[in-house]
Design a protein around this motif. Structure first.
Motif, PDB file in Angstrom:
ATOM      1  N   THR A  94     159.258  13.011  66.403  1.00  0.00           N
ATOM      2  CA  THR A  94     158.182  12.030  66.310  1.00  0.00           C
ATOM      3  C   THR A  94     158.739  10.669  65.934  1.00  0.00           C
ATOM      4  O   THR A  94     159.768  10.581  65.251  1.00  0.00           O
ATOM      5  N   THR A  95     158.040   9.619  66.374  1.00  0.00           N
ATOM      6  CA  THR A  95     158.356   8.273  65.903  1.00  0.00           C
ATOM      7  C   THR A  95     157.172   7.724  65.109  1.00  0.00           C
ATOM      8  O   THR A  95     157.336   7.211  64.018  1.00  0.00           O
ATOM      9  N   SER A  96     155.979   7.905  65.662  1.00  0.00           N
ATOM     10  CA  SER A  96     154.812   7.305  64.993  1.00  0.00           C
ATOM     11  C   SER A  96     153.865   8.325  64.372  1.00  0.00           C
ATOM     12  O   SER A  96     152.786   7.949  63.905  1.00  0.00           O
ATOM     13  N   GLY A  97     154.236   9.597  64.360  1.00  0.00           N
ATOM     14  CA  GLY A  97     153.481  10.570  63.560  1.00  0.00           C
ATOM     15  C   GLY A  97     152.538  11.505  64.298  1.00  0.00           C
ATOM     16  O   GLY A  97     152.140  12.530  63.749  1.00  0.00           O
ATOM     17  N   ASN A  98     152.155  11.193  65.560  1.00  0.00           N
ATOM     18  CA  ASN A  98     151.207  12.067  66.257  1.00  0.00           C
ATOM     19  C   ASN A  98     151.718  13.504  66.359  1.00  0.00           C
ATOM     20  O   ASN A  98     150.963  14.464  66.171  1.00  0.00           O
ATOM     21  N   THR A  99     152.986  13.634  66.644  1.00  0.00           N
ATOM     22  CA  THR A  99     153.565  14.963  66.866  1.00  0.00           C
ATOM     23  C   THR A  99     153.619  15.781  65.565  1.00  0.00           C
ATOM     24  O   THR A  99     153.579  17.002  65.593  1.00  0.00           O
ATOM     25  N   THR A 152     158.025  11.596  73.685  1.00  0.00           N
ATOM     26  CA  THR A 152     158.902  10.668  74.418  1.00  0.00           C
ATOM     27  C   THR A 152     158.625   9.241  73.961  1.00  0.00           C
ATOM     28  O   THR A 152     157.471   8.849  73.799  1.00  0.00           O
ATOM     29  N   HIS A 153     159.676   8.492  73.756  1.00  0.00           N
ATOM     30  CA  HIS A 153     159.558   7.064  73.381  1.00  0.00           C
ATOM     31  C   HIS A 153     160.510   6.244  74.235  1.00  0.00           C
ATOM     32  O   HIS A 153     161.201   6.791  75.111  1.00  0.00           O
ATOM     33  N   GLY A 154     160.566   4.939  73.913  1.00  0.00           N
ATOM     34  CA  GLY A 154     161.493   4.070  74.648  1.00  0.00           C
ATOM     35  C   GLY A 154     161.240   4.175  76.139  1.00  0.00           C
ATOM     36  O   GLY A 154     160.118   4.296  76.586  1.00  0.00           O
ATOM     37  N   GLY A 204     161.753   6.771  78.135  1.00  0.00           N
ATOM     38  CA  GLY A 204     162.055   8.185  78.370  1.00  0.00           C
ATOM     39  C   GLY A 204     163.009   8.774  77.343  1.00  0.00           C
ATOM     40  O   GLY A 204     163.645   9.797  77.598  1.00  0.00           O
ATOM     41  N   ASP A 207     152.671  10.075  77.444  1.00  0.00           N
ATOM     42  CA  ASP A 207     151.538   9.270  77.885  1.00  0.00           C
ATOM     43  C   ASP A 207     151.766   9.020  79.376  1.00  0.00           C
ATOM     44  O   ASP A 207     152.800   8.453  79.771  1.00  0.00           O
ATOM     45  N   THR A 212     158.105   7.545  82.895  1.00  0.00           N
ATOM     46  CA  THR A 212     158.949   8.596  82.322  1.00  0.00           C
ATOM     47  C   THR A 212     158.100   9.550  81.478  1.00  0.00           C
ATOM     48  O   THR A 212     158.442   9.869  80.348  1.00  0.00           O
ATOM     49  N   PHE A 213     156.980   9.989  82.066  1.00  0.00           N
ATOM     50  CA  PHE A 213     156.037  10.853  81.348  1.00  0.00           C
ATOM     51  C   PHE A 213     156.737  12.129  80.842  1.00  0.00           C
ATOM     52  O   PHE A 213     157.328  12.878  81.618  1.00  0.00           O
ATOM     53  N   CYS A 214     156.687  12.313  79.543  1.00  0.00           N
ATOM     54  CA  CYS A 214     157.218  13.530  78.890  1.00  0.00           C
ATOM     55  C   CYS A 214     158.689  13.812  79.221  1.00  0.00           C
ATOM     56  O   CYS A 214     159.107  14.976  79.214  1.00  0.00           O
TER      57      CYS A 214
END
Ligand SMILES: Cc1cc2nc3c(=O)[nH]c(=O)nc-3n(C[C@H](O)[C@H](O)[C@H](O)COP(=O)(O)O)c2cc1C
Length: 151
Positions: A9-14, A59-61, A63, A95, A100-102
């Motif tokens: 996770t980066t922002s906490g949703n996961t 996924t961030h950045g 991909g 998203d 680069t979805f998932c």
């Protein structure tokens, strides 16, 4: 059964999603260790005792893996442990407005398969762009495969 829940996770949703799956595993009579900043040493220390991983990775950045799991994935790439005893299930969070979805989920899956792990469930993709109940969807997915596993 005992699961290691590995959180990317980066922002906490996961984190919320992993907590919900952790709670569901407990309700079903299983146990789990939640690794919110997984390290290879910590996770592999339990390898003989249990081989079940639940990989929840956003996924961030462009991909890229989410922050909390970057070191873990890099360690897999550099140390190439044999994951023959690992049985894994993956939730890929992303998203669909991104090309680069998932991708982090896809890359993580390819990597652990290359290291000889096996999948115990089809990978679940959660699209945060239009998913109204990510936790509920993930729990339904878990329920579909967990009853088929034997000790
Ligand atoms: C800067 C940024 C980049 C992102 N890049 C991607 C991406 O390349 N592919 C994708 O599927 N989702 C992408 N997302 C969506 C995230 O995966 C989604 O917001 C997810 O809920 C984040 O999970 P987290 O809160 O656990 O970090 C991105 C989100 C942000 C904020």
């Amino acid at each position: 059964m005992h699961f290691h829940i590995l959180v990317g996770t980066t922002s906490g949703n996961t984190e919320y999603l992993a907590d919900a799956l952790n709670q569901r595993l407990t309700e079903l009579g299983h146990t789990a260790t939640l690794h919110d900043q997984p390290t290879l040493a910590e996770v592999m220390a339990h390898r003989e005792e249990t081989g079940y991983w639940l990989l929840c990775v956003a996924t961030h950045g462009a991909g890229e893996y989410a922050e909390s799991i970057i070191d873990f994935m890099e360690a897999l790439v550099s140390e190439k442990p044999n994951l023959q005893k690992i049985k894994a299930a993956i939730v890929a969070i992303g998203d669909s407005s991104y090309d680069t979805f998932c991708k982090a989920g896809d890359d993580g899956e390819a990597l652990i398969l290359e290291l000889n792990a096996s999948l115990i469930a089809p990978t679940l993709q959660i699209d945060m762009f239009n998913e109204l109940d990510p936790e509920g969807t993930a729990i339904l997915w878990l329920d579909q495969w967990i009853s088929k596993l034997s000790e």
